[in-house]
Write a protein that holds these residues in place. Structure first.
Motif, short mmCIF file in Angstrom:
data_model
loop_
_atom_site.label_atom_id
_atom_site.label_comp_id
_atom_site.label_asym_id
_atom_site.label_seq_id
_atom_site.Cartn_x
_atom_site.Cartn_y
_atom_site.Cartn_z
N TYR A 30 0.82 -1.22 0.00
CA TYR A 30 0.00 0.00 0.00
C TYR A 30 0.86 1.28 0.00
N ILE A 31 1.60 1.50 1.06
CA ILE A 31 2.37 2.76 1.14
C ILE A 31 3.53 2.73 0.15
N GLY A 32 4.11 1.52 -0.01
CA GLY A 32 5.25 1.39 -0.92
C GLY A 32 4.91 1.78 -2.35
N VAL A 62 11.13 -4.23 -4.69
CA VAL A 62 11.48 -5.59 -4.26
C VAL A 62 10.32 -6.07 -3.39
N ASP A 63 9.72 -7.19 -3.75
CA ASP A 63 8.55 -7.64 -2.98
C ASP A 63 8.36 -9.14 -3.19
N ASN A 64 7.80 -9.82 -2.18
CA ASN A 64 7.46 -11.24 -2.37
C ASN A 64 5.95 -11.44 -2.53
N TYR A 117 3.56 -11.08 -0.54
CA TYR A 117 2.87 -11.70 0.59
C TYR A 117 1.55 -10.99 0.85
N ASN A 118 1.58 -9.66 0.76
CA ASN A 118 0.35 -8.89 1.00
C ASN A 118 0.18 -7.83 -0.09
N ALA A 119 0.45 -8.21 -1.32
CA ALA A 119 0.30 -7.25 -2.43
C ALA A 119 -0.30 -7.99 -3.60
N ASP A 153 12.36 -12.45 -1.46
CA ASP A 153 11.99 -12.46 -0.04
C ASP A 153 13.07 -11.70 0.72
N ALA A 154 12.67 -10.62 1.37
CA ALA A 154 13.65 -9.78 2.06
C ALA A 154 14.28 -10.51 3.24
N LYS A 155 13.75 -11.65 3.63
CA LYS A 155 14.38 -12.45 4.70
C LYS A 155 15.65 -13.14 4.18
N HIS A 181 12.59 0.84 3.41
CA HIS A 181 12.25 -0.52 3.85
C HIS A 181 10.83 -0.59 4.42
N PHE A 182 9.89 -1.01 3.57
CA PHE A 182 8.49 -1.15 4.00
C PHE A 182 8.15 -2.57 4.43
N ALA A 183 8.91 -3.56 3.94
CA ALA A 183 8.48 -4.96 4.07
C ALA A 183 8.29 -5.36 5.52
N TYR A 214 5.07 -7.64 8.19
CA TYR A 214 3.69 -8.03 8.46
C TYR A 214 3.15 -6.94 9.38
N LYS A 215 1.86 -6.58 9.21
CA LYS A 215 1.42 -5.32 9.86
C LYS A 215 0.14 -5.40 10.70
N TYR A 216 -0.37 -6.59 10.94
CA TYR A 216 -1.66 -6.63 11.64
C TYR A 216 -1.49 -6.95 13.14
N ARG A 220 10.23 -12.78 13.05
CA ARG A 220 11.17 -13.27 12.03
C ARG A 220 11.08 -12.40 10.76
N ASN A 221 9.88 -12.18 10.29
CA ASN A 221 9.76 -11.42 9.04
C ASN A 221 10.19 -9.96 9.23
N ASN A 222 9.66 -9.34 10.26
CA ASN A 222 9.90 -7.90 10.41
C ASN A 222 11.35 -7.58 10.78
N PRO A 225 3.26 -7.91 19.65
CA PRO A 225 4.48 -8.26 18.90
C PRO A 225 4.70 -7.37 17.69
N TYR A 226 3.63 -6.95 16.99
CA TYR A 226 3.83 -6.06 15.84
C TYR A 226 4.51 -4.76 16.29
N GLY A 227 3.91 -4.11 17.28
CA GLY A 227 4.47 -2.84 17.77
C GLY A 227 5.87 -3.04 18.33
N SER A 260 7.99 -5.25 17.35
CA SER A 260 8.95 -5.45 16.24
C SER A 260 9.38 -4.09 15.69
N LYS A 261 8.49 -3.11 15.73
CA LYS A 261 8.85 -1.76 15.26
C LYS A 261 9.79 -1.09 16.28
N GLU A 262 9.46 -1.27 17.56
CA GLU A 262 10.30 -0.69 18.61
C GLU A 262 11.71 -1.28 18.54
N1 NAD Z 1 -0.70 0.98 6.77
C1 NAD Z 1 -0.57 1.42 8.01
O1 NAD Z 1 -1.57 1.78 8.66
C2 NAD Z 1 0.78 1.51 8.68
C3 NAD Z 1 0.94 2.31 9.81
C4 NAD Z 1 2.18 2.39 10.41
C5 NAD Z 1 3.25 1.66 9.90
N2 NAD Z 1 3.08 0.87 8.81
C6 NAD Z 1 4.23 0.12 8.30
O2 NAD Z 1 4.51 0.58 7.00
C7 NAD Z 1 5.00 -0.47 6.19
C8 NAD Z 1 4.16 -0.57 4.93
O3 NAD Z 1 2.80 -0.74 5.31
P1 NAD Z 1 1.68 -1.03 4.24
O4 NAD Z 1 0.40 -0.57 4.81
O5 NAD Z 1 2.11 -0.54 2.92
O6 NAD Z 1 1.70 -2.62 4.27
P2 NAD Z 1 1.50 -3.64 3.09
O7 NAD Z 1 1.27 -4.98 3.70
O8 NAD Z 1 0.52 -3.14 2.10
O9 NAD Z 1 2.93 -3.60 2.40
C9 NAD Z 1 4.03 -4.35 2.84
C10 NAD Z 1 4.66 -4.98 1.63
O10 NAD Z 1 5.79 -5.75 2.03
C11 NAD Z 1 5.75 -7.00 1.37
N3 NAD Z 1 6.51 -7.94 2.20
C12 NAD Z 1 6.22 -8.36 3.45
N4 NAD Z 1 7.18 -9.21 3.88
C13 NAD Z 1 8.09 -9.31 2.87
C14 NAD Z 1 9.30 -10.02 2.70
N5 NAD Z 1 9.79 -10.83 3.65
N6 NAD Z 1 9.97 -9.88 1.53
C15 NAD Z 1 9.50 -9.08 0.54
N7 NAD Z 1 8.36 -8.38 0.65
C16 NAD Z 1 7.67 -8.50 1.80
C17 NAD Z 1 4.28 -7.33 1.22
O11 NAD Z 1 4.03 -8.25 0.18
C18 NAD Z 1 3.70 -5.95 0.91
O12 NAD Z 1 3.73 -5.69 -0.46
C19 NAD Z 1 4.97 -1.72 7.06
O13 NAD Z 1 6.25 -1.90 7.60
C20 NAD Z 1 3.97 -1.37 8.14
O14 NAD Z 1 4.24 -2.06 9.32
C21 NAD Z 1 1.87 0.80 8.17
#
Ligand code: NAD
Length: 344
Positions: free
Chosen positions: A12-14, A31-33, A35-37, A59-61, A82-84, A86-88, A101-103, A152-154, A156-158
C-alpha cells in the motif's frame, strides 16, 4: 537517474511512494514477495507513470536474494526504503514468531545491504504503535521509551528502531538511517488508478469500508461510543497516503544527502489533527453518496481514546507537512475502489 530500492514496494504505502519517487526524478526498484500485495497494483503504477517500474520478486528475509538484486542493478543504489513487514496487530498476537522473524530479519538484511554496498540512506517504516497507549495527545517523538508497545507487531517496530540506531551509529561515516513513525495512512492516488489492495484479511477502518463497497462485507462496526472524546468514538490521526509517500522522498533526501546531522533520527508522520472514527464513517457516506450499515459494539481491549501526532519535528527537520485533507483521502479511496470494480 538515482536508483532507490523500495523493499515492500508493491504494498500500500510502498506503491504510492514509488509514484512519488518517480515524480521527483528517482528510479524506483520494487522488491517484494507479494505476501500482501496484489500484482494488479502494477498496472495502476504503469498507467500513472506512463512506463513500467522495475520489479524484482524476492523475499527480504533472504540476504543473498537482495544482494543479487543490487549486483544486477549495477551496485549503484542511492537509498533503501524498507516497508516490508507483516502489519496486523491482532494477528501478531497469535503469530509472534512469524512477525518477529519477518519484520526483524528483513530489516537486518536491508541494513546489511546498506552497509555492504555503501548505500548512504535508509528509511525504516516505523509506526505510532511504538508509543503503546499514550495518555496525552498530540504525541511527541520524545514520548517513546522502551517497553511501551503492547503487541508483537508494535514491539517489532520498537526493536527495529533500536537496531537501526545501533547500526547507524556504528557506520556513521557512511550511512544515515531515519525511522518514520506513521500514524494512520488512508486514501489512494488522486487519479483513482492506485490504492490499497491487501491480499490478507484487513483490520483497518478505511480498507473495511472499501470491502463493503466491493460487496465483500455487509456492515462496519464502531468499537465503543463512550470514550472521552467529542463524539464518544476513538480519535486517530488519518493522513493521506500520498502525503506519507512524499515524506519518504523528502526523508530519503534528508538522510542520504546528510542534512540529517545525527547517524539516526526518528520523525512522526501525521497531520497533527485528530479525526474520530464516526467522522470518518459519516464522511465516507456523505462525500461518496454511499450509505453504510453501521453497528456500534463494545470497546475493543486496548483501544485508547485519542492518538494524534505532534508534527513539529517533521516541519522543522524535513519541511514536510500534510497537504491533503481527510475528506480528500476518503473520496480518493472510494474512487480507487470504483476504478478497481470497473464502475468509475
Ligand atoms: N498501513 C498502516 O496503517 C501503517 C501504519 C504504520 C506503519 N506501517 C508500516 O509501513 C509499512 C508498509 O505498510 P503497508 O500498509 O504498505 O503494508 P502492506 O502490507 O501493504 O505492504 C508491505 C509490503 O511488504 C511485502 N513484504 C512483506 N514481507 C516481505 C518479505 N519478507 N519480503 C518481501 N516483501 C515483503 C508485502 O508483500 C507488501 O507488499 C509496514 O512496515 C507497516 O508495518 C503501516
Amino acid at each position: 537517474m538515482k536508483k532507490v530500492l523500495v523493499v515492500g514496494g508493491a504494498g500500500y504505502i510502498g506503491s504510492h511512494t514509488v509514484v512519488a519517487l518517480a515524480n521527483r526524478g528517482y528510479e524506483p526498484v520494487i522488491v517484494d514477495n507479494f505476501y500482501n500485495a496484489d500484482p494488479k497494483v502494477l498496472a495502476g503504477l504503469t498507467d500513472i507513470l506512463g512506463k513500467k517500474v522495475s520489479l524484482r520478486f524476492a523475499d527480504a528475509k533472504n540476504y543473498q536474494e537482495l544482494a543479487q538484486i543490487v549486483h544486477q542493478e549495477g551496485g549503484d543504489i542511492h537509498g533503501i526504503i524498507h516497508f516490508a513487514a507483516y502489519k496486523y496487530v491482532n494477528e501478531s498476537l497469535s503469530k509472534p514468531l512469524d512477525y518477529y522473524r519477518n519484520n526483524l530479519d528483513s530489516l537486518l538484511n536491508a541494513l546489511q545491504l546498506a552497509v555492504d554496498f555503501h548505500i548512504p540512506g535508509l528509511i525504516f517504516s516505523s509506526s505510532c504503535t511504538v508509543y503503546g497507549a499514550p495518555t496525552e495527545a498530540p504525541v511527541k517523538e520524545s514520548a517513546l521509551s522502551l517497553g511501551l508497545a503492547t503487541n508483537p507487531y508494535g514491539k517489532s517496530k520498537e526493536m527495529g528502531e533500536r537496531i537501526c540506531e545501533d547500526v547507524a551509529k556504528r557506520y556513521e561515516d557512511q550511512l544515515r538511517v531515519l525511522s518514520l513513525r506513521y500514524f494512520n495512512p488512508i486514501g489512494a492516488h488522486p487519479s483513482g488508478l492506485l490504492g490499497e489492495l491487501p491480499t490478507r484479511e484487513t483490520q483497518n477502518l478505511v480498507p473495511i469500508l472499501l470491502e463493503i463497497v466491493r460487496g465483500e462485507r455487509k456492515s462496519i462496526k464502531i468499537f465503543g461510543e463512550d470514550f472521552d472524546t467529542p463524539d464518544g468514538t476513538c480519535v486517530r490521526d488519518f493522513v493521506h497516503v500520498m502525503d506519507v509517500a512524499e515524506a519518504h522522498v523528502t526523508g530519503l533526501e534528508y538522510a542520504a544527502q546528510r542534512r540529517q546531522s545525527s547517524a539516526y533520527d526518528f520523525i512522526n508522520i501525521g497531520t497533527g489533527t485528530g479525526t474520530s472514527v464516526r467522522q470518518v464513517v459519516e464522511g465516507f457516506q456523505r462525500l461518496n453518496d454511499f450509505p453504510l450499515e453501521v453497528e456500534v459494539t463494545e470497546r475493543r481491549a486496548g483501544d485508547v481514546p485519542a492518538v494524534y501526532a505532534d508534527t513539529t519535528k517533521a516541519k522543522s527537520r524535513l519541511g514536510w507537512k500534510a497537504q491533503y485533507t481527510v475528506d480528500e483521502a476518503l473520496v480518493h479511496a472510494y474512487q480507487w475502489t470504483r476504478h478497481y470494480l470497473g464502475t468509475s
